[in-house]
Design a protein around this motif. Structure first.
Motif, PDB file in Angstrom:
ATOM      1  N   ASP A  44       2.366  -9.758  -1.776  1.00 65.99           N
ATOM      2  CA  ASP A  44       3.542  -8.874  -1.771  1.00 65.99           C
ATOM      3  C   ASP A  44       3.186  -7.411  -1.499  1.00 65.99           C
ATOM      4  OD1 ASP A  44       6.242  -8.383  -1.893  1.00 65.99           O
ATOM      5  OD2 ASP A  44       6.287  -8.171  -4.072  1.00 65.99           O
ATOM      6  N   SER A  45       2.318  -7.187  -0.516  1.00 64.00           N
ATOM      7  CA  SER A  45       1.924  -5.822  -0.146  1.00 64.00           C
ATOM      8  C   SER A  45       2.776  -5.237   0.970  1.00 64.00           C
ATOM      9  CB  SER A  45       0.462  -5.792   0.288  1.00 64.00           C
ATOM     10  OG  SER A  45      -0.380  -6.088  -0.790  1.00 64.00           O
ATOM     11  N   ASN A  46       3.546  -6.055   1.664  1.00 65.79           N
ATOM     12  CA  ASN A  46       4.340  -5.551   2.791  1.00 65.79           C
ATOM     13  C   ASN A  46       5.277  -4.405   2.422  1.00 65.79           C
ATOM     14  OD1 ASN A  46       3.108  -7.190   4.637  1.00 65.79           O
ATOM     15  ND2 ASN A  46       4.770  -8.673   4.750  1.00 65.79           N
ATOM     16  N   PRO A  47       5.978  -4.445   1.292  1.00 67.30           N
ATOM     17  CA  PRO A  47       6.883  -3.335   0.962  1.00 67.30           C
ATOM     18  C   PRO A  47       6.172  -2.017   0.657  1.00 67.30           C
ATOM     19  CG  PRO A  47       7.420  -5.289  -0.345  1.00 67.30           C
ATOM     20  CD  PRO A  47       6.128  -5.554   0.352  1.00 67.30           C
ATOM     21  N   ARG A  90      -5.461  10.230  -9.765  1.00 71.53           N
ATOM     22  CA  ARG A  90      -4.100   9.813 -10.085  1.00 71.53           C
ATOM     23  C   ARG A  90      -3.978   8.301  -9.995  1.00 71.53           C
ATOM     24  NH1 ARG A  90      -0.566   8.564  -5.802  1.00 71.53           N
ATOM     25  NH2 ARG A  90      -1.592   8.644  -3.782  1.00 71.53           N
ATOM     26  N   VAL A  91      -2.855   7.808 -10.474  1.00 66.73           N
ATOM     27  CA  VAL A  91      -2.536   6.387 -10.358  1.00 66.73           C
ATOM     28  C   VAL A  91      -1.466   6.254  -9.290  1.00 66.73           C
ATOM     29  CG1 VAL A  91      -1.597   4.374 -11.540  1.00 66.73           C
ATOM     30  CG2 VAL A  91      -3.116   5.927 -12.764  1.00 66.73           C
ATOM     31  N   SER A  92      -1.691   5.375  -8.344  1.00 67.89           N
ATOM     32  CA  SER A  92      -0.744   5.183  -7.244  1.00 67.89           C
ATOM     33  C   SER A  92       0.483   4.418  -7.727  1.00 67.89           C
ATOM     34  CB  SER A  92      -1.415   4.399  -6.114  1.00 67.89           C
ATOM     35  OG  SER A  92      -1.562   3.040  -6.498  1.00 67.89           O
ATOM     36  N   GLY A  93       1.428   4.270  -6.839  1.00 69.64           N
ATOM     37  CA  GLY A  93       2.554   3.385  -7.102  1.00 69.64           C
ATOM     38  C   GLY A  93       2.083   1.949  -6.963  1.00 69.64           C
ATOM     39  N   VAL A  94       2.980   1.019  -7.134  1.00 71.33           N
ATOM     40  CA  VAL A  94       2.652  -0.398  -6.987  1.00 71.33           C
ATOM     41  C   VAL A  94       2.217  -0.658  -5.545  1.00 71.33           C
ATOM     42  CG1 VAL A  94       3.592  -2.737  -7.066  1.00 71.33           C
ATOM     43  CG2 VAL A  94       4.235  -1.085  -8.817  1.00 71.33           C
ATOM     44  N   VAL A  95       1.153  -1.428  -5.357  1.00 68.15           N
ATOM     45  CA  VAL A  95       0.650  -1.743  -4.016  1.00 68.15           C
ATOM     46  C   VAL A  95       0.628  -3.240  -3.737  1.00 68.15           C
ATOM     47  CG1 VAL A  95      -0.729   0.362  -3.794  1.00 68.15           C
ATOM     48  CG2 VAL A  95      -1.744  -1.695  -4.800  1.00 68.15           C
ATOM     49  N   GLY A 132      -0.970  -5.689   8.695  1.00 68.30           N
ATOM     50  CA  GLY A 132      -0.813  -4.463   7.906  1.00 68.30           C
ATOM     51  C   GLY A 132      -1.994  -4.265   6.966  1.00 68.30           C
ATOM     52  N   TYR A 133      -1.829  -3.342   6.046  1.00 68.24           N
ATOM     53  CA  TYR A 133      -2.884  -3.055   5.072  1.00 68.24           C
ATOM     54  C   TYR A 133      -2.840  -4.090   3.954  1.00 68.24           C
ATOM     55  CZ  TYR A 133      -3.502   1.472   7.295  1.00 68.24           C
ATOM     56  OH  TYR A 133      -3.764   2.468   8.195  1.00 68.24           O
ATOM     57  N   ARG A 134      -4.013  -4.501   3.500  1.00 69.89           N
ATOM     58  CA  ARG A 134      -4.131  -5.449   2.406  1.00 69.89           C
ATOM     59  C   ARG A 134      -5.116  -4.912   1.392  1.00 69.89           C
ATOM     60  NH1 ARG A 134       0.075  -6.769   3.698  1.00 69.89           N
ATOM     61  NH2 ARG A 134       0.617  -8.478   5.047  1.00 69.89           N
ATOM     62  N   VAL A 135      -4.822  -5.163   0.118  1.00 66.09           N
ATOM     63  CA  VAL A 135      -5.695  -4.737  -0.978  1.00 66.09           C
ATOM     64  C   VAL A 135      -6.561  -5.923  -1.379  1.00 66.09           C
ATOM     65  CG1 VAL A 135      -5.792  -3.835  -3.312  1.00 66.09           C
ATOM     66  CG2 VAL A 135      -3.973  -3.100  -1.777  1.00 66.09           C
ATOM     67  N   VAL A 136      -7.871  -5.716  -1.382  1.00 68.69           N
ATOM     68  CA  VAL A 136      -8.822  -6.761  -1.710  1.00 68.69           C
ATOM     69  C   VAL A 136      -9.503  -6.383  -3.020  1.00 68.69           C
ATOM     70  CG1 VAL A 136     -10.875  -8.015  -0.956  1.00 68.69           C
ATOM     71  CG2 VAL A 136      -9.204  -7.223   0.731  1.00 68.69           C
TER      72      VAL A 136
END
Length: 143
Positions: A44-47, A90-95, A132-136
Motif C-alpha cells: 500500500d505504498s502507491n498513495p 523527523r518522522v515522516s508521514g505514513v509510507v 514507483g517507489y517502494r520501501v524495503v
C-alpha cells in the motif's frame, strides 16, 4: 519443505504491484530473520509516492522505521500496521503498511529488539521501481 508458501500479500483490495512482498520461509523458529539478506517490501505504498519521492531525493542516510508493536485491541481486529520512517531529524508521514499476514513477524522482532535494550527500529531503503517507489525493510540487519 516449506510450511508457508504465501510469498505475496493476500489483500485483493490492493493493486497486484502494491501488495508488498515477504515470506515466513525467511524466518526461523522465533521469527528471527534466517540471514542478513532477508528483506520485506511494504504494501500500500502507491498513495504515498510524493512522500517517498521527497525522502528518496533528500539523500537521507540511515532511514529507519517508526513502528510500535500492536496493542491487544489492534491485534483482535486484525488491523494493518501503518509504517512511518524516522529520518534522524523527523518522522515522516505514513509510507505504506506491513503486508497482510506478516504482522506477527514485525511485532515479534520489535519486541525482541526492545527486550535487548536496543531501539525498536528496522533499517530501510527506498527503491525506485517501474511501478514507483517502494520501501524495503532490511530485516536481516536486525538479526
Amino acid at each position: 519443505m516449506a510450511l508457508f508458501r504465501s510469498r505475496r500479500g493476500v489483500d485483493p483490495a490492493l493493486p497486484r504491484d502494491d501488495r508488498g512482498f515477504g515470506s515466513f520461509d525467511d524466518y526461523v523458529y522465533n521469527l528471527k530473520p534466517r540471514n542478513k539478506r532477508i528483506t520485506l517490501v511494504l504494501a500500500d505504498s502507491n498513495p504515498y509516492q510524493d512522500e517517498l519521492r521527497e525522502l528518496a531525493e533528500s539523500g537521507e542516510a540511515g532511514l529507519e522505521t517508526a513502528i510500535s508493536p500492536r496493542t491487544l485491541d489492534a491485534e483482535r481486529v486484525d488491523a494493518p500496521i501503518p509504517v512511518r520512517l524516522f529520518t534522524g531529524r523527523r518522522v515522516s508521514g505514513v509510507v505504506g503498511s506491513i503486508p497482510r499476514g506478516l504482522e506477527s513477524v514485525i511485532d515479534e522482532n520489535l519486541r525482541r529488539l526492545d527486550g535487548k535494550g536496543v531501539k525498536a527500529r528496522i533499517p530501510v531503503r527506498i527503491d525506485r521501481r517501474r511501478e514507483g517507489y517502494r520501501v524495503v525493510l532490511l530485516m536481516g540487519a536486525i538479526r
